[in-house]
Design a protein around this motif. Structure first.
Motif, mmCIF file in Angstrom:
data_model
loop_
_atom_site.group_PDB
_atom_site.id
_atom_site.type_symbol
_atom_site.label_atom_id
_atom_site.label_comp_id
_atom_site.label_asym_id
_atom_site.label_seq_id
_atom_site.Cartn_x
_atom_site.Cartn_y
_atom_site.Cartn_z
ATOM 1 N N ALA A 31 2.185 -0.104 10.120
ATOM 2 C CA ALA A 31 1.943 -1.219 9.200
ATOM 3 C C ALA A 31 1.537 -0.705 7.815
ATOM 4 N N ILE A 32 0.702 0.327 7.773
ATOM 5 C CA ILE A 32 0.301 0.904 6.477
ATOM 6 C C ILE A 32 1.527 1.454 5.749
ATOM 7 N N ILE A 33 2.335 2.214 6.462
ATOM 8 C CA ILE A 33 3.532 2.802 5.853
ATOM 9 C C ILE A 33 4.498 1.718 5.394
ATOM 10 N N ASN A 34 4.710 0.702 6.214
ATOM 11 C CA ASN A 34 5.597 -0.408 5.836
ATOM 12 C C ASN A 34 5.064 -1.162 4.622
ATOM 13 N N ASN A 35 3.735 -1.318 4.520
ATOM 14 C CA ASN A 35 3.139 -1.971 3.358
ATOM 15 C C ASN A 35 3.430 -1.177 2.084
ATOM 16 N N PHE A 36 3.299 0.143 2.157
ATOM 17 C CA PHE A 36 3.625 0.978 0.995
ATOM 18 C C PHE A 36 5.079 0.808 0.599
ATOM 19 N N LYS A 37 5.952 0.814 1.597
ATOM 20 C CA LYS A 37 7.384 0.704 1.313
ATOM 21 C C LYS A 37 7.751 -0.656 0.730
ATOM 22 N N SER A 38 7.135 -1.719 1.238
ATOM 23 C CA SER A 38 7.531 -3.052 0.781
ATOM 24 C C SER A 38 6.718 -3.557 -0.413
ATOM 25 N N LEU A 39 5.452 -3.167 -0.527
ATOM 26 C CA LEU A 39 4.588 -3.713 -1.575
ATOM 27 C C LEU A 39 4.312 -2.730 -2.708
ATOM 28 N N GLY A 40 4.702 -1.476 -2.521
ATOM 29 C CA GLY A 40 4.447 -0.487 -3.557
ATOM 30 C C GLY A 40 3.076 0.161 -3.393
ATOM 31 N N PRO A 41 2.680 0.947 -4.399
ATOM 32 C CA PRO A 41 1.480 1.783 -4.275
ATOM 33 C C PRO A 41 0.160 1.075 -4.626
ATOM 34 N N TYR A 42 0.006 -0.182 -4.212
ATOM 35 C CA TYR A 42 -1.227 -0.906 -4.543
ATOM 36 C C TYR A 42 -2.458 -0.286 -3.890
ATOM 37 N N MET A 43 -2.263 0.527 -2.847
ATOM 38 C CA MET A 43 -3.388 1.162 -2.175
ATOM 39 C C MET A 43 -3.908 2.381 -2.935
ATOM 40 N N VAL A 44 -3.221 2.789 -3.989
ATOM 41 C CA VAL A 44 -3.730 3.853 -4.864
ATOM 42 C C VAL A 44 -4.699 3.147 -5.810
ATOM 43 N N ILE A 45 -5.988 3.145 -5.405
ATOM 44 C CA ILE A 45 -6.973 2.249 -6.018
ATOM 45 C C ILE A 45 -7.615 2.798 -7.290
ATOM 46 N N ALA A 46 -7.500 4.104 -7.500
ATOM 47 C CA ALA A 46 -8.090 4.745 -8.676
ATOM 48 C C ALA A 46 -7.382 6.085 -8.858
ATOM 49 N N PRO A 47 -7.570 6.737 -9.995
ATOM 50 C CA PRO A 47 -6.902 8.021 -10.186
ATOM 51 C C PRO A 47 -7.192 8.992 -9.034
ATOM 52 N N GLY A 48 -6.124 9.404 -8.342
ATOM 53 C CA GLY A 48 -6.243 10.388 -7.286
ATOM 54 C C GLY A 48 -6.728 9.888 -5.941
ATOM 55 N N ILE A 49 -6.888 8.561 -5.783
ATOM 56 C CA ILE A 49 -7.508 8.016 -4.561
ATOM 57 C C ILE A 49 -6.644 6.933 -3.922
ATOM 58 N N VAL A 50 -6.399 7.088 -2.612
ATOM 59 C CA VAL A 50 -5.722 6.059 -1.819
ATOM 60 C C VAL A 50 -6.707 5.494 -0.812
ATOM 61 N N LEU A 51 -6.751 4.167 -0.720
ATOM 62 C CA LEU A 51 -7.485 3.489 0.347
ATOM 63 C C LEU A 51 -6.430 2.843 1.241
ATOM 64 N N ALA A 52 -6.032 3.580 2.274
ATOM 65 C CA ALA A 52 -4.968 3.127 3.169
ATOM 66 C C ALA A 52 -5.536 2.122 4.167
ATOM 67 N N HIS A 53 -4.818 1.019 4.326
ATOM 68 C CA HIS A 53 -5.278 -0.023 5.247
ATOM 69 C C HIS A 53 -4.135 -0.988 5.541
ATOM 70 N N ALA A 54 -4.334 -1.775 6.569
ATOM 71 C CA ALA A 54 -3.413 -2.864 6.913
ATOM 72 C C ALA A 54 -4.261 -3.983 7.516
ATOM 73 N N ARG A 55 -3.618 -5.005 8.004
ATOM 74 C CA ARG A 55 -4.331 -6.156 8.581
ATOM 75 C C ARG A 55 -4.918 -5.773 9.944
ATOM 76 N N PRO A 56 -6.079 -6.306 10.293
ATOM 77 C CA PRO A 56 -6.705 -6.004 11.584
ATOM 78 C C PRO A 56 -5.779 -6.264 12.783
ATOM 79 N N GLU A 57 -5.007 -7.324 12.701
ATOM 80 C CA GLU A 57 -4.129 -7.684 13.819
ATOM 81 C C GLU A 57 -2.957 -6.713 13.991
#
Length: 150
Positions: free
Chosen positions: A44-70
């Motif tokens: 789900a995390i990988i699919n989110n990156f592919k479909s939604l883009g790099p929104y999880m890159v929250i600050a310079p040099g930092i990724v907060l990888a996550h998906a929905r609890p379900e």
């Protein structure tokens, strides 16, 4: 508390990864091995990156990888990895990435205190640099403990 989620078993330093997908899988593997998430959560995390883009890159040099609890979270958990060689995730403003934090939240509330502590840590440039350049897990844990206050 942040230090309840990020312990020495959930930290890996100076990891060599080929690309962003490999880096995400390295972070999720820690939680998979600890039976905190299912393989679906990683996908789900990988699919989110592919479909939604790099929104999880929250600050310079930092990724907060996550998906929905379900999508496969079994218990509230977090992992932290640093990369030996920074990797581009496709974020024009915040690439390249050197720190990946994977968050697995069981709902919309229980992770908020730990996330707040994490954000305070990430906003402190000195402490963030110590983590990014850490050679030992103890260095990282010392910083994490500093922010794990009630």
């Amino acid at each position: 508390m942040l230090n309840d989620l990020l312990n020495k078993d959930r930290i890996m330093l100076n990891i060599v990864c080929e690309n962003w997908e490999d880096a995400i899988k390295t972070g999720t593997k820690i939680l998979l091995n600890d039976n905190c998430i299912t393989k679906n959560y990683e996908e789900a995390i990988i699919n989110n990156f592919k479909s939604l883009g790099p929104y999880m890159v929250i600050a310079p040099g930092i990724v907060l990888a996550h998906a929905r609890p379900e999508n496969g979270v079994k218990k509230l958990s977090m992992s932290l990895i640093t990369l030996k060689n920074p990797i581009n995730f496709g974020s024009e403003l915040n690439d390249p990435v050197k720190l990946i934090i994977t968050l697995a939240a069981i709902d919309s509330k229980t992770h908020l205190e730990a996330l707040s502590q994490l954000i305070n840590l990430l906003m402190n440039t000195n402490d963030l640099n110590i983590i990014i350049n850490a050679k030992s897990k103890e260095e990282v844990l010392n910083i994490i403990n500093k922010y794990s206050i009630t």
